[in-house]
Design an enzyme around this catalytic site. Structure first.
Site, short mmCIF file in Angstrom:
data_model
loop_
_atom_site.label_atom_id
_atom_site.label_comp_id
_atom_site.label_asym_id
_atom_site.label_seq_id
_atom_site.Cartn_x
_atom_site.Cartn_y
_atom_site.Cartn_z
N LYS A 116 -5.46 -1.88 -0.76
CA LYS A 116 -4.07 -2.31 -0.69
C LYS A 116 -3.91 -3.81 -0.86
CE LYS A 116 -2.36 1.49 2.23
NZ LYS A 116 -3.56 2.30 2.23
N GLU A 200 1.88 -6.64 7.41
CA GLU A 200 3.16 -6.58 6.70
C GLU A 200 4.30 -6.74 7.70
OE1 GLU A 200 3.47 -2.86 4.72
OE2 GLU A 200 2.24 -3.48 3.01
N HIS A 235 3.37 9.82 9.31
CA HIS A 235 3.04 9.22 8.01
C HIS A 235 2.62 10.24 6.96
CE1 HIS A 235 3.36 5.31 9.97
NE2 HIS A 235 2.49 5.70 10.86
N ARG A 297 -3.61 8.99 -9.37
CA ARG A 297 -3.83 10.42 -9.57
C ARG A 297 -2.49 11.13 -9.63
NH1 ARG A 297 -2.24 12.07 -4.60
NH2 ARG A 297 -2.81 10.79 -2.80
#
Length: 613
Positions: A116, A200, A235, A297
């Site tokens: 990430k 973040e 999540h 993907r």
């Protein structure tokens, strides 16, 4: 077009790929573990190869065995599906080095977008907006704590190699940061072998928006519009839809153009998804949507994009892998209608969504626009793999039409004896916040028990089912309360209940009844069926009232027993159920052993009635 294709996956995605390959005239080769020897994807393919024991680490994650299977069967290409080895750059390179076609992006693209922090660093010079935060190499607790202060609480700690909510923690105050960081790192190291994190800014009203992109080897990249995946539990995506509610043309153009720039930044070829986080507190706005990560993907939720665009994304994958240009230009793609997808799992919402494994004795999906599944009636849901049963997809001319069509499918779904989340999904679709598109990723967590389906069926449904079990004439457990009222005792999923009966009973009574209502399924048994009474009416068969495990056997075949004597103890749904003799007699049959798993309705024992003296 590639002549033959090995599918390095299982379940519904393997079946999905086989269908498109067959349409294109491509020969298919399936791979399977011990547990999947008789699976649907194995029988659908033209050929199948056994690659190892049931655990994924010994089969579907064994890249060398998969490549060897492709070479042994003369496969020209390998399609990884999603999950397993689909985003493993080392495996992709091994496929290419073996002289096979890899149906996916280049190993370099997978690597570039695999972490990430590295992905975000690539996006910034490409003009793709990223969430405010910290991506630095200095991973010392002190530096991370200082950066969190600079960002401003609350902050989100995320494992750079994470996914599926693992290695992710929200931190509300400085005093909580050190413990959250340590916990996040432990989980990340255990799950991904990498404990590096990024920080973040926490978005208070987050929506999960993602854009389907596609590239070819000729330098073309297009998008196929956006999806909204905001309805999540821990999540994990639960219900996805396309397009995103509240997305205006200008915002769509901004986010989709950013996704194309992101794909071009890594010379992307094949199907991919650019995931964004949006601050939905003031509606969707281009200046409040930021890049999160890229999935290199095909996504689980790709069918909703197919339904609004009219395109077969697996066909696109195979054509691009064959060296063809993209089937459509950007100006040839448009949105028609609305699509929603629900992920139907074998899990029990009433028990914290614990997986439910076993045999699908009944597998009946309600009237469905599209069902993508890798199982059929009689199949086994194994503890070795993800417990997804099917993806249910609905299309309609507008959002409400798609929503109601999907809800109707779930309402009429009957799966037994496994527990499923069908009722939970139906409740979510009917919830006012979802119906009105007031979405954010915390909706399910906030609503909690309000989304759990009913614990018992309605009185009307119970009465209908009870009528099918009530024989004319005497019935054990039934008593006459008044001239026009009958009541019967029954077992509802093993619990004793009393049900008001209609005066007219069924001419040919059933031995059990399944009640399907709102996506939930219950089993109703006559009180006599499990040997808890009813000597005059019972034939002596002791039936299992539900799936479970025998934890004690108190008799052996040939034993003489008396009415009410305990024969067996069944453990099911965290409760013990004693099965007793319905009358004096002899144990003529005994089909149960301690520790054995049993199915609902299985004859566990049979008692022969003692002859009157």
């Amino acid at each position: 077009m590639i002549p033959s294709l090995l599918i390095a996956n299982r379940g519904e995605i393997a079946c999905r790929i086989v269908r498109t390959a067959r349409k294109l005239g491509v020969r298919t080769i399936a791979v399977h573990s011990d547990a999947d020897a008789g699976a649907l994807h194995v029988r659908m393919a033209d050929e199948a190869v056994h690659i190892g024991p049931s655990p994924v680490r010994d089969s579907y994650l064994k890249g060398d065995r998969i490549i060897a299977a492709a070479q042994a069967t003369g496969a020209a290409a390998i399609h990884p599906g999603y999950g397993f080895l689909s985003e493993n750059a080392t495996f992709a390179q091994s496929v290419i080095d073996a002289g096979l076609v890899w149906v996916g992006p280049s190993p370099a693209s997978i690597t570039a977008m695999g972490l990430k922090d590295a992905a975000k660093a690539l996006m910034q010079p490409a003009g793709v907006p990223t969430t405010p935060g910290y991506l630095g190499e200095d991973q010392s607790p002190g530096r991370l704590a200082a950066e969190a202060e600079a960002i401003g609480y609350p902050v989100l700690i995320k494992a750079v190699a994470g996914g599926g909510g693992k290695g992710m923690r929200k931190v509300d105050a400085p005093a909580d940061f050190a413990d959250a960081l340590a916990s996040c790192r432990r989980e990340a190291a255990a799950s991904f072998g990498n404990d590096h994190v990024l920080l973040e800014k926490w978005i208070d009203n987050p929506r999960h928006i993602e854009v389907q992109i596609f590239g070819d080897a000729h330098g073309n990249v297009v998008h196929l519009f956006e999806r909204d995946c905001s309805l999540q539990r821990r999540h994990q995506k639960v219900i996805e839809e396309a397009p995103a509610p509240g997305m205006d043309a200008a915002t769509r153009a901004a986010i989709c153009d950013a996704a194309v720039r992101a794909a071009k930044a890594v010379d992307y070829v094949g199907a991919g998804t650019i995931e964004f986080i949006a601050d939905g507190s003031a509606g969707l706005r281009a200046d409040r949507i930021w890049f999160m990560e890229m999935n290199t993907r095909l996504q689980v939720e790709h069918p909703v994009t197919e339904e609004i665009s009219g395109q077969d994304l697996v066909e696109w994958q195979l054509r691009v892998a064959s060296g063809e240009p993209l089937p459509k230009r950007q100006d040839e793609l448009s949105i028609t209608g609305w699509a929603m997808e629900a992920r139907l799992y074998a899990e029990d919402p009433a028990r914290g969504f614990l997986p439910s494994t076993g045999t699908l004795d009944r597998f009946e999906i309600g009237p469905s626009y599209r069902t993508d599944t890798g199982v059929e009636q009689g199949a086994e849901i194994s503890p070795f793999y993800d417990p997804m049963i099917a993806k249910l997809i609905a299309w309609g001319p507008d959002r409400d039409a798609a929503r109601l069509r999907l809800a109707a499918t779930l309402d009429q779904t009957l799966i037994w004896p496994l527990r499923t989340n069908a009722g939970f999904l139906a409740k979510a679709l009917h919830h006012p916040a979802f119906a009105e598109a007031r979405l954010d990723t915390g909706l399910i967590a906030r609503e909690g028990d309000a989304l759990l389906p009913a614990a018992t069926p309605s009185d009307a449904a119970l009465a209908r089912a009870a009528a099918t079990l009530a024989a004319p004439g005497p019935l054990a457990g039934i008593r006459l309360n008044a001239p026009r009222r009958l009541e019967g005792r029954f077992l509802l999923d093993g619990a004793a209940i009393t049900v008001a009966l209609q005066p007219a009973a069924a001419a040919t009574p059933a031995t059990s009844a399944l009640i399907a209502e709102g996506g939930q399924v219950w089993q109703l048994l006559p009180w006599r069926a499990v040997g808890t009474g009813g000597a005059d009416a019972s034939d002596g068969a002791i039936l299992s009232p539900m799936p479970g495990r025998i934890i004690a056997v108190a008799v052996t075949a040939g034993d003489v027993v008396t009415k009410g004597q305990k024969l067996l103890t069944l453990e099911a749904m965290k409760m013990e159920h004693s099965l007793t003799a319905p009358f004096d007699g002899t144990v003529a049959e005994l089909n149960a052993a301690e520790g054995g798993q049993v199915r609902e309705g299985m004859v566990l024992a049979k008692i022969e009635k003692a002859e009157a003296a």
